[in-house]
Design a protein around this motif. Structure first.
Motif, PDB file in Angstrom:
ATOM      1  N   TYR A 210      24.870  11.435 -14.529  1.00 50.74           N
ATOM      2  CA  TYR A 210      25.491  12.428 -15.434  1.00 50.74           C
ATOM      3  C   TYR A 210      26.495  13.234 -14.633  1.00 50.74           C
ATOM      4  CZ  TYR A 210      22.014  15.562 -13.308  1.00 50.74           C
ATOM      5  OH  TYR A 210      21.253  16.269 -12.410  1.00 50.74           O
ATOM      6  N   ILE A 213      26.921  19.278 -12.497  1.00 48.01           N
ATOM      7  CA  ILE A 213      26.931  20.644 -13.033  1.00 48.01           C
ATOM      8  C   ILE A 213      26.909  21.554 -11.811  1.00 48.01           C
ATOM      9  CG2 ILE A 213      25.621  22.352 -14.364  1.00 48.01           C
ATOM     10  CD1 ILE A 213      24.505  19.878 -15.981  1.00 48.01           C
ATOM     11  N   HIS A 224      25.183  23.244 -19.539  1.00 51.12           N
ATOM     12  CA  HIS A 224      25.750  21.992 -19.040  1.00 51.12           C
ATOM     13  C   HIS A 224      27.227  22.192 -18.673  1.00 51.12           C
ATOM     14  CE1 HIS A 224      22.436  19.206 -20.868  1.00 51.12           C
ATOM     15  NE2 HIS A 224      22.034  19.868 -19.806  1.00 51.12           N
ATOM     16  N   ASP A 240      23.161  21.338 -10.629  1.00 49.45           N
ATOM     17  CA  ASP A 240      22.298  20.380 -11.327  1.00 49.45           C
ATOM     18  C   ASP A 240      22.964  19.028 -11.183  1.00 49.45           C
ATOM     19  OD1 ASP A 240      20.980  18.763 -13.172  1.00 49.45           O
ATOM     20  OD2 ASP A 240      20.944  20.278 -14.760  1.00 49.45           O
ATOM     21  N   ASP A 251      17.372  13.799 -11.312  1.00 46.39           N
ATOM     22  CA  ASP A 251      17.942  14.925 -12.070  1.00 46.39           C
ATOM     23  C   ASP A 251      17.389  16.209 -11.459  1.00 46.39           C
ATOM     24  OD1 ASP A 251      18.876  16.688 -13.962  1.00 46.39           O
ATOM     25  OD2 ASP A 251      17.615  15.950 -15.601  1.00 46.39           O
ATOM     26  N   HIS A 333      12.109  16.725 -19.742  1.00 44.78           N
ATOM     27  CA  HIS A 333      12.308  15.495 -20.514  1.00 44.78           C
ATOM     28  C   HIS A 333      11.897  14.314 -19.669  1.00 44.78           C
ATOM     29  CE1 HIS A 333      15.849  15.044 -17.925  1.00 44.78           C
ATOM     30  NE2 HIS A 333      16.042  16.342 -18.131  1.00 44.78           N
ATOM     31  N   HIS A 340      17.933  11.533 -19.914  1.00 47.27           N
ATOM     32  CA  HIS A 340      17.024  11.996 -20.961  1.00 47.27           C
ATOM     33  C   HIS A 340      16.401  10.733 -21.530  1.00 47.27           C
ATOM     34  CE1 HIS A 340      19.946  15.617 -21.264  1.00 47.27           C
ATOM     35  NE2 HIS A 340      19.023  15.821 -20.349  1.00 47.27           N
ATOM     36  N   GLU A 378      11.789  21.922 -15.500  1.00 54.03           N
ATOM     37  CA  GLU A 378      13.024  22.654 -15.194  1.00 54.03           C
ATOM     38  C   GLU A 378      13.133  23.985 -15.940  1.00 54.03           C
ATOM     39  OE1 GLU A 378      16.633  20.840 -16.855  1.00 54.03           O
ATOM     40  OE2 GLU A 378      15.439  19.082 -17.364  1.00 54.03           O
ATOM     41  N   GLU A 417      14.795  22.591 -10.963  1.00 58.02           N
ATOM     42  CA  GLU A 417      14.380  21.354 -11.645  1.00 58.02           C
ATOM     43  C   GLU A 417      13.907  20.315 -10.637  1.00 58.02           C
ATOM     44  OE1 GLU A 417      17.615  19.322 -13.674  1.00 58.02           O
ATOM     45  OE2 GLU A 417      16.171  18.225 -14.914  1.00 58.02           O
TER      46      GLU A 417
HETATM   47  N1  GLY Z   1      20.998  17.436 -16.006  1.00 62.99           N
HETATM   48  C1  GLY Z   1      20.698  17.588 -17.362  1.00 62.99           C
HETATM   49  C2  GLY Z   1      19.342  18.075 -17.578  1.00 62.99           C
HETATM   50  O1  GLY Z   1      18.750  18.649 -16.691  1.00 62.99           O
HETATM   51  O2  GLY Z   1      18.753  17.861 -18.587  1.00 62.99           O
END
Ligand code: GLY
Ligand code: MN
Ligand code: MN
Length: 435
Positions: A210, A213, A224, A240, A251, A333, A340, A378, A417
């Motif tokens: 992803y 961030i 995000h 992130d 993640d 998640h 996700h 997270e 997280e």
């Molecule tokens: N990096 C996206 C999330 O933590 O859901």
């Protein structure tokens, strides 16, 4: 390390696929790796992502490959290998997964399909339904919901091979996080930190699971945030970022502070880090994920009370809705092939959705915690004016210290997280050994 677990991963895939196929009345299914997504009115493609049901079997990148999973037989792989001088097409190297498949290659999509024996009752999974139809697969057998629901359900239980891939993805991302922290400490901008992150992981941005961030100061309050400002000297970094290894994602979020950061905000960062670790320790088979999310709200209420932001604590504060504006997302998640990952809200192997309670609409995981699942924990605390606005006047206003909130707003937010594997005894934190 990863390769040594692969044969057993495929044996598990085969066994579970046979059970699912039997339950759905099929002799097999064909899954294709997918078609590139071309932007509308453009000739540019989005970065290619394999269909996850394909990636669940093997880490072969690129479009149009076909995998035919059959009851009682080794899976047949038809690799699409075009002759092409526009884009690089590498020959198949000595890959560790090769021995597990009946392998063929073809330079042409239509000819790939002709290499399949579709004589039994066969389902098709993927985004090339016209090809499936053209090769005699019935409309009702194209992406049949029951088959897909059962395969999605299975995706939650990771094999040793998948956990080994995730472990590597953790260590790769941790390298990036360490480089990002060093850059932040030197006053680097979001854009420069992003470049340091990529260099340390050793990949391009397209190869990440992803977008990075990387938020300095108040930008951390956009959950995000993917902007990349060129101003540096931030006082808080919320980062992130994950990494990919053979199609599996990590993640990870960390929040760091530097000179000029408010002392109370520093206490908040320490407090979120501590409560995040306590929440990880609550993870064990049998507990509903929702209970973890509710525990997070309770602990955030206590933390906000202890630093003076809230005048109420614990359950009472949560029931008054005081934690909602500070922690407006779900606790976590499922994680795996997708960041996700699927199945978090699935009610049963046959499908159905278990929606979260209306107070927590963004919670992605309502399923019971079970051994072999991998998910994120997270928690976060943010200062988001649009969510606080409604409390500034009215009956709940008295429960907040608004002067303190206004002082903390420029520092954005905190999120911590980690990625957690559920074990028989509890959990193993996949992230903390690395960062
Ligand atoms: N990096 C996206 C999330 O933590 O859901
Ligand atoms: Mn996450
Ligand atoms: Mn994340």
């Amino acid at each position: 390390m990863v390769a040594e677990h692969y044969a057993s991963h495929v044996a598990t895939r085969q066994r579970r696929a046979e059970a699912v196929l039997g339950a759905c009345g099929y002799d097999g299914y064909v899954v294709s790796s997918g078609v590139p997504f071309t932007h509308y009115a453009d000739d540019m493609d989005a970065p290619f992502h394999s269909v996850p049901h394909f990636a669940h079997w093997l880490p072969l990148d690129g479009p149009h490959h076909l995998l035919h999973v059959r009851v009682g037989k080794r899976a047949r792989l038809v690799r699409f290998a075009p002759e092409d001088y526009w884009y690089e097409q590498l020959p198949l190297a000595e890959v560790f997964w090769r021995a597990e498949f009946e392998l063929e290659e073809s330079p042409d999509v239509a000819r790939c399909w002709k290499r399949l024996d579709l004589s039994g009752r066969t389902a098709y999974i993927g985004d090339e339904p016209a090809l499936a139809r053209a090769h005699g697969i019935a409309e009702a057998d194209i992406n049949p919901p029951l088959l897909i629901a059962r395969l999605d359900w299975e995706r939650a239980y990771k094999t040793a091979y998948e956990v080994a891939c995730l472990d590597v993805a953790e260590s790769l991302a941790a390298r990036g996080h360490r480089a990002a922290l060093a850059a932040f400490e030197n006053g680097a901008s979001e854009l420069a930190i992003h470049h340091e992150y990529l260099a340390a992981v050793g990949c391009t941005e397209e190869q990440l699971p992803y977008h990075t961030i990387i938020a300095l100061d108040h930008k951390g309050a956009t959950l995000h945030y993917t902007g990349k400002r060129t101003v540096g000297d931030g006082r808080v970094l919320l980062i992130d970022c994950g990494a990919d290894y053979l199609g599996y994602a990590s993640d990870i979020t960390r929040t760091w502070t530097r000179k000029g950061c408010d002392a109370t905000f520093r206490d908040l960062v320490k407090g979120v880090d501590k409560l995040q670790q306590r929440l990880c320790e609550l993870v064990k088979p049998g507990i509903p994920y929702l209970d973890l999310h509710v525990a997070a709200h309770d602990q955030i209420a206590d933390l906000l009370h202890s630093i003076g932001v809230l005048k109420k604590s614990g359950r009472e504060a949560v029931e008054l809705g005081l934690t909602g504006p500070f922690f407006p997302h779900g606790l976590g998640h499922f994680l795996g092939i997708q960041v996700h990952d699927v199945g978090g809200r699935q009610k049963t192997p046959d499908g159905g959705i278990q929606a979260p309670p209306s107070a927590y609409p963004f919670l992605r995981t309502t399923r019971a915690v079970e051994e072999h699942q991998v998910f994120t924990i997270e928690p976060g605390v943010y200062f988001i004016e649009m969510l606080l606005r409604g409390h500034r006047q009215g009956p709940t206003a008295q429960h907040f210290d608004w002067a303190l909130i206004d002082r903390l707003l420029p520092f954005g937010g905190v999120r911590i997280e980690d990625n957690v594997l559920v074990t028989a005894a509890g959990q193993r934190n996949l992230t903390r050994p690395h960062i």
